[in-house]
Structure formats: C-alpha cells, structure tokens
Design a protein around this motif. Structure first.
Motif, PDB file in Angstrom:
ATOM      1  N   ILE A  44       0.845  -1.182   0.000  1.00 36.32           N
ATOM      2  CA  ILE A  44       0.000   0.000   0.000  1.00 36.32           C
ATOM      3  C   ILE A  44       0.886   1.239   0.000  1.00 36.32           C
ATOM      4  O   ILE A  44       1.631   1.479   0.950  1.00 36.32           O
ATOM      5  CB  ILE A  44      -0.956   0.018   1.201  1.00 36.32           C
ATOM      6  CG1 ILE A  44      -1.997  -1.115   1.056  1.00 36.32           C
ATOM      7  CG2 ILE A  44      -1.651   1.366   1.339  1.00 36.32           C
ATOM      8  CD1 ILE A  44      -3.036  -1.150   2.141  1.00 36.32           C
ATOM      9  N   ASP A  45       0.845   1.981  -1.094  1.00 35.31           N
ATOM     10  CA  ASP A  45       1.640   3.213  -1.257  1.00 35.31           C
ATOM     11  C   ASP A  45       3.124   2.969  -0.978  1.00 35.31           C
ATOM     12  O   ASP A  45       3.805   3.786  -0.340  1.00 35.31           O
ATOM     13  CB  ASP A  45       1.112   4.321  -0.337  1.00 35.31           C
ATOM     14  CG  ASP A  45      -0.316   4.716  -0.677  1.00 35.31           C
ATOM     15  OD1 ASP A  45      -0.684   4.576  -1.859  1.00 35.31           O
ATOM     16  OD2 ASP A  45      -1.048   5.143   0.226  1.00 35.31           O
ATOM     17  N   GLY A  46       3.625   1.814  -1.420  1.00 32.49           N
ATOM     18  CA  GLY A  46       5.033   1.500  -1.240  1.00 32.49           C
ATOM     19  C   GLY A  46       5.375   0.820   0.062  1.00 32.49           C
ATOM     20  O   GLY A  46       6.511   0.349   0.241  1.00 32.49           O
ATOM     21  N   THR A  87       7.074   1.439   6.318  1.00 34.50           N
ATOM     22  CA  THR A  87       6.517   2.500   5.486  1.00 34.50           C
ATOM     23  C   THR A  87       7.552   3.606   5.314  1.00 34.50           C
ATOM     24  O   THR A  87       8.145   4.067   6.290  1.00 34.50           O
ATOM     25  CB  THR A  87       5.238   3.077   6.123  1.00 34.50           C
ATOM     26  OG1 THR A  87       4.269   2.043   6.257  1.00 34.50           O
ATOM     27  CG2 THR A  87       4.657   4.184   5.259  1.00 34.50           C
ATOM     28  N   ARG A  89       8.182   7.418   4.232  1.00 29.39           N
ATOM     29  CA  ARG A  89       7.577   8.735   4.006  1.00 29.39           C
ATOM     30  C   ARG A  89       8.702   9.754   3.930  1.00 29.39           C
ATOM     31  O   ARG A  89       9.321  10.073   4.941  1.00 29.39           O
ATOM     32  CB  ARG A  89       6.598   9.083   5.121  1.00 29.39           C
ATOM     33  CG  ARG A  89       5.393   8.150   5.170  1.00 29.39           C
ATOM     34  CD  ARG A  89       4.514   8.414   6.367  1.00 29.39           C
ATOM     35  NE  ARG A  89       3.436   7.449   6.463  1.00 29.39           N
ATOM     36  CZ  ARG A  89       2.666   7.278   7.530  1.00 29.39           C
ATOM     37  NH1 ARG A  89       2.880   8.001   8.626  1.00 29.39           N
ATOM     38  NH2 ARG A  89       1.707   6.387   7.528  1.00 29.39           N
ATOM     39  N   ASP A 154     -11.343   3.283   2.228  1.00 29.23           N
ATOM     40  CA  ASP A 154     -10.011   2.688   2.099  1.00 29.23           C
ATOM     41  C   ASP A 154     -10.059   1.169   2.015  1.00 29.23           C
ATOM     42  O   ASP A 154      -9.316   0.549   1.258  1.00 29.23           O
ATOM     43  CB  ASP A 154      -9.139   3.078   3.311  1.00 29.23           C
ATOM     44  CG  ASP A 154      -9.024   4.578   3.494  1.00 29.23           C
ATOM     45  OD1 ASP A 154      -8.764   5.258   2.487  1.00 29.23           O
ATOM     46  OD2 ASP A 154      -9.194   5.048   4.633  1.00 29.23           O
ATOM     47  N   SER A 188      -8.125  -4.091   0.122  1.00 25.64           N
ATOM     48  CA  SER A 188      -7.881  -2.683  -0.185  1.00 25.64           C
ATOM     49  C   SER A 188      -8.789  -2.241  -1.331  1.00 25.64           C
ATOM     50  O   SER A 188      -8.943  -2.952  -2.331  1.00 25.64           O
ATOM     51  CB  SER A 188      -6.422  -2.455  -0.567  1.00 25.64           C
ATOM     52  OG  SER A 188      -6.212  -1.124  -1.003  1.00 25.64           O
ATOM     53  N   THR A 190      -8.250   0.557  -3.089  1.00 29.56           N
ATOM     54  CA  THR A 190      -7.513   1.448  -3.975  1.00 29.56           C
ATOM     55  C   THR A 190      -6.823   0.648  -5.072  1.00 29.56           C
ATOM     56  O   THR A 190      -6.118  -0.326  -4.786  1.00 29.56           O
ATOM     57  CB  THR A 190      -6.460   2.258  -3.191  1.00 29.56           C
ATOM     58  OG1 THR A 190      -7.112   2.961  -2.132  1.00 29.56           O
ATOM     59  CG2 THR A 190      -5.749   3.247  -4.100  1.00 29.56           C
ATOM     60  N   ASN A 193      -3.124  -1.140  -4.970  1.00 36.28           N
ATOM     61  CA  ASN A 193      -2.762  -1.547  -3.609  1.00 36.28           C
ATOM     62  C   ASN A 193      -3.239  -2.971  -3.335  1.00 36.28           C
ATOM     63  O   ASN A 193      -4.245  -3.421  -3.878  1.00 36.28           O
ATOM     64  CB  ASN A 193      -3.368  -0.600  -2.574  1.00 36.28           C
ATOM     65  CG  ASN A 193      -2.704   0.774  -2.588  1.00 36.28           C
ATOM     66  OD1 ASN A 193      -1.634   0.942  -3.171  1.00 36.28           O
ATOM     67  ND2 ASN A 193      -3.326   1.742  -1.948  1.00 36.28           N
TER      68      ASN A 193
END
Length: 214
Positions: A44-46, A87, A89, A154, A188, A190, A193
């Motif tokens: 999810i988002d990397g 994660t 960021r 989500d 998920s 999205t 993802n």
C-alpha cells in the motif's frame, strides 16, 4: 393451468439417501478461543510487510457429524489479525503495525483420521470464510490511524478466504486445532494496492456436550 409432475421413484431414492443422514447425524456446539500470527501479501503506497504479529480469535462453533468419520463445521467468530509493515515517508522509514478486525463465518468439511479411538481422535478439515470487516488500523510510535471501511472507502467491507486445519479431539469434548487461513480477496479498495492476510492460529474448542464416538 400448468401441471407439475413429480418423479416418484427419484423422490423415493432421495428420501432413502436422506434417512441415514437424519438418523445418524449428531449436532454439537461450543466455545472457541485462540491466538494467531499474521503476515500479509501487502503493498500500500510503497509500504511492505516486514514481519508477523500476534492477534486472537473468539467465537462460537457448531458441528454436525454426517457419519462416523465425516463432519460439517460452521460458526461465527471475531478475528483480530495484526502484522508489521515498513513505510517510507520522505526519507524516513516508519515501523508500523497494521491490523484488521472482522466478524467471520467459516464453513468446513472435516474427516476423522482414527475414528475408532474413544479418547483421542485426530482430524483434518478445510473450507472457506466470509468476513465482515468492522475495523482497520495502522499504528506507529507517533500516531494511530483508523482507516475508513465501505464501498468507496479505504478498505472493503467484505472479504473471502480459505482455511485448512489439523487437530485432535480429546476426551470427546475438547478440540485443539492448528489452522491456516489464506485470504483470497484483496481488502484494499484502492487500485494498485494489495492487502491479503495470511494467518496461522491455534485454538481450543470446548463442546457443551460430549461427542459420540463410534
């Protein structure tokens, strides 16, 4: 007027098949509680899955013996599945825990491996799970984020999976089970993802009455 024809020989044959099932079947129910460890097919988002974490399950199960070696198992359970995630960021890597809570309905078909043992019976069973997701959370050292669940949120509200178990029936009333759950659906919402849980659990099932052993 439309006529309805009944095939008497065919219906008689079905009835003869059902009579042994109805007369032989025994129905049992009881509490089920256990612990689990979860990893995930996750991106999810990397963010990626970096390790397992512990969760738990608690529920109520029902079993019906179809014969001396075959049984059907179903129930309702609350499951918390948690795993670790890395994660990124910006230039910072966060060590997070992601978890999902769900009300699940498992339906399994089982087989006793040594059905003639009165005090100890090994068994296997396998089937599918339907889940209703009611909570999804991500945590790190700084914050806790509750993810939205629903059609356009989500996380998807429903999930599907398969499971297989191996265990031991002790003294006709207690089942100790080792279970593996494999998430089939991506929870998920999205595009691009992925979140599919993979869970190994151990649980104890206590029946309110003794199972008949043939």
């Amino acid at each position: 007027m439309r006529r309805i024809f009944i095939n008497i020989p065919y219906c008689t044959f079905l009835l003869l098949l059902l009579v042994p099932f109805i007369s032989y079947s025994q129905f049992y129910h009881g509490l089920d509680i256990g612990a689990n460890t979860t990893s995930a097919s996750f991106n999810i988002d990397g963010a990626t899955n970096s390790g397992n974490a512990t969760g738990f399950t608690i529920g109520y199960v029902f079993e019906r013996d179809v014969s001396d070696v075959i049984f059907v198992r179903f129930g309702v359970s609350f499951n918390r599945r948690t795993f670790k995630v890395n994660t990124i960021r910006g230039i910072t890597i966060y060590n997070e825990k992601w978890s999902s809570d769900a009300i699940e309905i498992p339906v399994n078909l089982g087989y006793y491996l040594n059905f003639n043992r009165r005090n100890f019976q090994f068994f296997i069973d396998a089937g599918f799970n339907i889940a209703y997701n009611n909570r999804a959370v991500t945590k790190n050292d700084n914050e806790t984020i509750f993810l939205n669940i629903g059609k356009d949120a989500d996380i998807k509200r429903t999930a599907y999976g398969a499971n297989v178990s191996f265990g031991l029936l002790v003294k006709k009333r207690i089942k100790v089970r080792l279970n593996y759950y494999y998430g089939l659906s991506n929870i998920s919402n999205t595009n691009g993802n992925t979140w599919k849980n993979r869970t190994i659990g151990i649980s104890i099932n206590y029946f309110l009455k003794e199972k008949e052993v043939y």
